[in-house]
Design a protein around this motif. Sequence first.
Motif, PDB file in Angstrom:
ATOM      1  N   GLY A 281       9.939   0.286  11.787  1.00  0.00           N
ATOM      2  CA  GLY A 281      10.672  -0.845  11.248  1.00  0.00           C
ATOM      3  C   GLY A 281       9.748  -1.856  10.610  1.00  0.00           C
ATOM      4  O   GLY A 281      10.000  -2.362   9.512  1.00  0.00           O
ATOM      5  N   ILE A 282       8.622  -2.140  11.295  1.00  0.00           N
ATOM      6  CA  ILE A 282       7.657  -3.102  10.760  1.00  0.00           C
ATOM      7  C   ILE A 282       6.992  -2.547   9.502  1.00  0.00           C
ATOM      8  O   ILE A 282       6.771  -3.279   8.524  1.00  0.00           O
ATOM      9  CB  ILE A 282       6.611  -3.441  11.832  1.00  0.00           C
ATOM     10  CG1 ILE A 282       7.272  -4.176  13.000  1.00  0.00           C
ATOM     11  CG2 ILE A 282       5.490  -4.295  11.239  1.00  0.00           C
ATOM     12  CD1 ILE A 282       6.351  -4.399  14.179  1.00  0.00           C
ATOM     13  N   LEU A 283       6.673  -1.246   9.494  1.00  0.00           N
ATOM     14  CA  LEU A 283       6.030  -0.647   8.331  1.00  0.00           C
ATOM     15  C   LEU A 283       6.933  -0.699   7.107  1.00  0.00           C
ATOM     16  O   LEU A 283       6.446  -0.749   5.979  1.00  0.00           O
ATOM     17  CB  LEU A 283       5.651   0.811   8.635  1.00  0.00           C
ATOM     18  CG  LEU A 283       4.666   1.469   7.657  1.00  0.00           C
ATOM     19  CD1 LEU A 283       3.312   0.780   7.724  1.00  0.00           C
ATOM     20  CD2 LEU A 283       4.513   2.949   7.963  1.00  0.00           C
ATOM     21  N   GLY A 284       8.244  -0.726   7.347  1.00  0.00           N
ATOM     22  CA  GLY A 284       9.158  -0.855   6.215  1.00  0.00           C
ATOM     23  C   GLY A 284       9.071  -2.207   5.550  1.00  0.00           C
ATOM     24  O   GLY A 284       9.342  -2.347   4.354  1.00  0.00           O
TER      25      GLY A 284
ATOM     26  N   SER B  48      -2.541  -4.070  17.502  1.00  0.00           N
ATOM     27  CA  SER B  48      -3.774  -3.313  17.325  1.00  0.00           C
ATOM     28  C   SER B  48      -4.392  -3.615  15.966  1.00  0.00           C
ATOM     29  O   SER B  48      -3.704  -3.589  14.942  1.00  0.00           O
ATOM     30  CB  SER B  48      -3.464  -1.812  17.423  1.00  0.00           C
ATOM     31  OG  SER B  48      -4.509  -1.044  16.853  1.00  0.00           O
ATOM     32  N   PRO B  49      -5.697  -3.921  15.927  1.00  0.00           N
ATOM     33  CA  PRO B  49      -6.362  -4.154  14.631  1.00  0.00           C
ATOM     34  C   PRO B  49      -6.180  -2.982  13.668  1.00  0.00           C
ATOM     35  O   PRO B  49      -6.038  -3.182  12.463  1.00  0.00           O
ATOM     36  CB  PRO B  49      -7.829  -4.332  15.022  1.00  0.00           C
ATOM     37  CG  PRO B  49      -7.789  -4.837  16.432  1.00  0.00           C
ATOM     38  CD  PRO B  49      -6.621  -4.145  17.059  1.00  0.00           C
ATOM     39  N   SER B  50      -6.157  -1.755  14.197  1.00  0.00           N
ATOM     40  CA  SER B  50      -5.967  -0.589  13.336  1.00  0.00           C
ATOM     41  C   SER B  50      -4.575  -0.561  12.724  1.00  0.00           C
ATOM     42  O   SER B  50      -4.404  -0.252  11.529  1.00  0.00           O
ATOM     43  CB  SER B  50      -6.205   0.699  14.124  1.00  0.00           C
ATOM     44  OG  SER B  50      -7.569   0.854  14.448  1.00  0.00           O
ATOM     45  N   PHE B  51      -3.563  -0.883  13.529  1.00  0.00           N
ATOM     46  CA  PHE B  51      -2.197  -0.884  13.002  1.00  0.00           C
ATOM     47  C   PHE B  51      -2.011  -1.999  11.986  1.00  0.00           C
ATOM     48  O   PHE B  51      -1.370  -1.818  10.937  1.00  0.00           O
ATOM     49  CB  PHE B  51      -1.183  -1.021  14.135  1.00  0.00           C
ATOM     50  CG  PHE B  51       0.248  -1.016  13.657  1.00  0.00           C
ATOM     51  CD1 PHE B  51       0.774   0.116  13.061  1.00  0.00           C
ATOM     52  CD2 PHE B  51       1.045  -2.133  13.806  1.00  0.00           C
ATOM     53  CE1 PHE B  51       2.096   0.134  12.606  1.00  0.00           C
ATOM     54  CE2 PHE B  51       2.355  -2.132  13.362  1.00  0.00           C
ATOM     55  CZ  PHE B  51       2.886  -0.995  12.756  1.00  0.00           C
ATOM     56  N   LEU B  52      -2.589  -3.164  12.267  1.00  0.00           N
ATOM     57  CA  LEU B  52      -2.498  -4.266  11.314  1.00  0.00           C
ATOM     58  C   LEU B  52      -3.205  -3.911  10.011  1.00  0.00           C
ATOM     59  O   LEU B  52      -2.722  -4.238   8.917  1.00  0.00           O
ATOM     60  CB  LEU B  52      -3.101  -5.537  11.925  1.00  0.00           C
ATOM     61  CG  LEU B  52      -2.372  -6.097  13.147  1.00  0.00           C
ATOM     62  CD1 LEU B  52      -3.105  -7.320  13.700  1.00  0.00           C
ATOM     63  CD2 LEU B  52      -0.925  -6.460  12.799  1.00  0.00           C
TER      64      LEU B  52
ATOM     65  N   VAL C 196      15.225   4.053   9.298  1.00  0.00           N
ATOM     66  CA  VAL C 196      14.211   3.832  10.334  1.00  0.00           C
ATOM     67  C   VAL C 196      14.411   4.722  11.565  1.00  0.00           C
ATOM     68  O   VAL C 196      13.453   5.338  12.043  1.00  0.00           O
ATOM     69  CB  VAL C 196      14.153   2.344  10.720  1.00  0.00           C
ATOM     70  CG1 VAL C 196      13.361   2.136  12.015  1.00  0.00           C
ATOM     71  CG2 VAL C 196      13.509   1.539   9.588  1.00  0.00           C
ATOM     72  N   PRO C 197      15.615   4.836  12.124  1.00  0.00           N
ATOM     73  CA  PRO C 197      15.760   5.718  13.295  1.00  0.00           C
ATOM     74  C   PRO C 197      15.397   7.166  12.974  1.00  0.00           C
ATOM     75  O   PRO C 197      14.808   7.858  13.819  1.00  0.00           O
ATOM     76  CB  PRO C 197      17.251   5.588  13.642  1.00  0.00           C
ATOM     77  CG  PRO C 197      17.674   4.285  13.067  1.00  0.00           C
ATOM     78  CD  PRO C 197      16.881   4.129  11.815  1.00  0.00           C
TER      79      PRO C 197
ATOM     80  N   THR D 228      -2.995  -2.206   4.337  1.00  0.00           N
ATOM     81  CA  THR D 228      -3.339  -1.144   3.388  1.00  0.00           C
ATOM     82  C   THR D 228      -2.084  -0.591   2.717  1.00  0.00           C
ATOM     83  O   THR D 228      -2.053  -0.372   1.504  1.00  0.00           O
ATOM     84  CB  THR D 228      -4.083  -0.004   4.112  1.00  0.00           C
ATOM     85  OG1 THR D 228      -5.273  -0.522   4.711  1.00  0.00           O
ATOM     86  CG2 THR D 228      -4.464   1.100   3.147  1.00  0.00           C
ATOM     87  N   GLN D 229      -1.028  -0.369   3.501  1.00  0.00           N
ATOM     88  CA  GLN D 229       0.241   0.099   2.955  1.00  0.00           C
ATOM     89  C   GLN D 229       0.827  -0.938   1.995  1.00  0.00           C
ATOM     90  O   GLN D 229       1.325  -0.592   0.917  1.00  0.00           O
ATOM     91  CB  GLN D 229       1.222   0.383   4.087  1.00  0.00           C
ATOM     92  CG  GLN D 229       2.671   0.536   3.680  1.00  0.00           C
ATOM     93  CD  GLN D 229       2.933   1.754   2.816  1.00  0.00           C
ATOM     94  OE1 GLN D 229       2.048   2.572   2.611  1.00  0.00           O
ATOM     95  NE2 GLN D 229       4.137   1.876   2.294  1.00  0.00           N
ATOM     96  N   LEU D 230       0.767  -2.205   2.376  1.00  0.00           N
ATOM     97  CA  LEU D 230       1.284  -3.281   1.528  1.00  0.00           C
ATOM     98  C   LEU D 230       0.610  -3.271   0.166  1.00  0.00           C
ATOM     99  O   LEU D 230       1.266  -3.298  -0.883  1.00  0.00           O
ATOM    100  CB  LEU D 230       1.083  -4.626   2.218  1.00  0.00           C
ATOM    101  CG  LEU D 230       1.338  -5.883   1.376  1.00  0.00           C
ATOM    102  CD1 LEU D 230       2.812  -5.977   1.002  1.00  0.00           C
ATOM    103  CD2 LEU D 230       0.896  -7.137   2.120  1.00  0.00           C
TER     104      LEU D 230
END
Length: 406
Positions: free
Chosen positions: A159-162, A24-28, A363-364, A33-35
């Motif tokens: 997991g990816i956001l980490g 999703s473009p929003s998730f990417l 993560v879990p 933004t988080q990075l």
Amino acid sequence: MTAGQLAKGSKHFAAVDRDHSLLSPSFLALLVTQLLGATNDNILRWLIIGIGKQYAENSASVAAILTKGTVAFVAPYLLLASISGYLADRFSKRQVIVVCKAAEAAIMLLAIASILLGQVWAMLVVLALMGAQSALFGPAKLGSIPEILDDSRISAANGILGLPTVVATSIGAVVGSVLADVTGHHGQERWWLSAVVLLGVAAVGWLTSLAIRPLPAADPTRTFPWDAARQTWRDLQTLAHTPAMLRGARGIAVFWTRGGLANLNIDQFAVEGLATKQSQMSGLLVCLVVGVGVGSVLAGFWSKGKVELGMLPLGAGGLAIVTYLLFTIEGELFDPSGEWTLSYVAAAALLFLLGFSGGLFDVPLAAYMQYNSPADRRGSILAASNFMTFGGMLLASLFFFVMRLP
């Protein structure tokens, strides 16, 4: 490769439309933004720590500066816990994210001014402002994941956001430490380098936040918590209403408390191992956070589209065993020429394993909290969890200071 091709090979992409998938473009946009936000947090933190240490007179003063910096950054998470939850529930989480990113640029201007002023107290005030911005940003960021993605993608998304968080911590530690070294005496000789980096990262982060799609407010009728302390207590009671959620929040708090203590110890560990520059410390920190990133990503994908708590014993066991192994590291980390020693290599490897175990553990729990919290109170529950987490980190920093007293 098309989305259809990806769907054939991964449960994380199958049978979900693109707007609610991991592509999703929003998730990417949220990832980037988080990075950038976490990168700027860490650049500023390690830049100010490096500069602050130049004002220190002895090792006790260095420990005091490290503790004050941590307290200044963490305290707003406690003071603003109820307000951050209110904002995430009352307004569109996307709107909160965009405003927080705009505030980041203003704070970076104040950071440059504090460096030029040459007052440690002013730098600590800026760290507190950055902590406040991050505190308000956190529940909106985490709470937006279930609103952007399909439920089956929440574990993988955590997991990816980490990963960008870990990449950002690594980049920020290195860049901030290098800036502290190359900007000269008290950071004032080439201060413009710090200005270009801090303001540039903030500006790009604000632009990427605009790419997140509009999200509806979860509870537009919610009133402002004028009684902030009582609201925080009510949020904690809401969290405690479900014992399983409270246990999850406690687990997250324990993980990040240990992480905060490790962060402070790494700096002093490097100094006592004959590190002569702030940038020499960053290699050890990078090993720790890269381990967290690898563990977080694998935990997300090993979950296979569901919340998988079965990894918790593996992660907890790794945290315990590797911590004891780190205690056995002896000798100097750097030889007189500044080169790594065998002790440095062993410490770096163990710090990577410590971070890896932490990723499997965290993560879990994060996915469980997001998936099971009610939509109209998700911001409040995540804010209460943050309160416990950063309360633990604050206690860890004070414990570190007491243990470092001569």
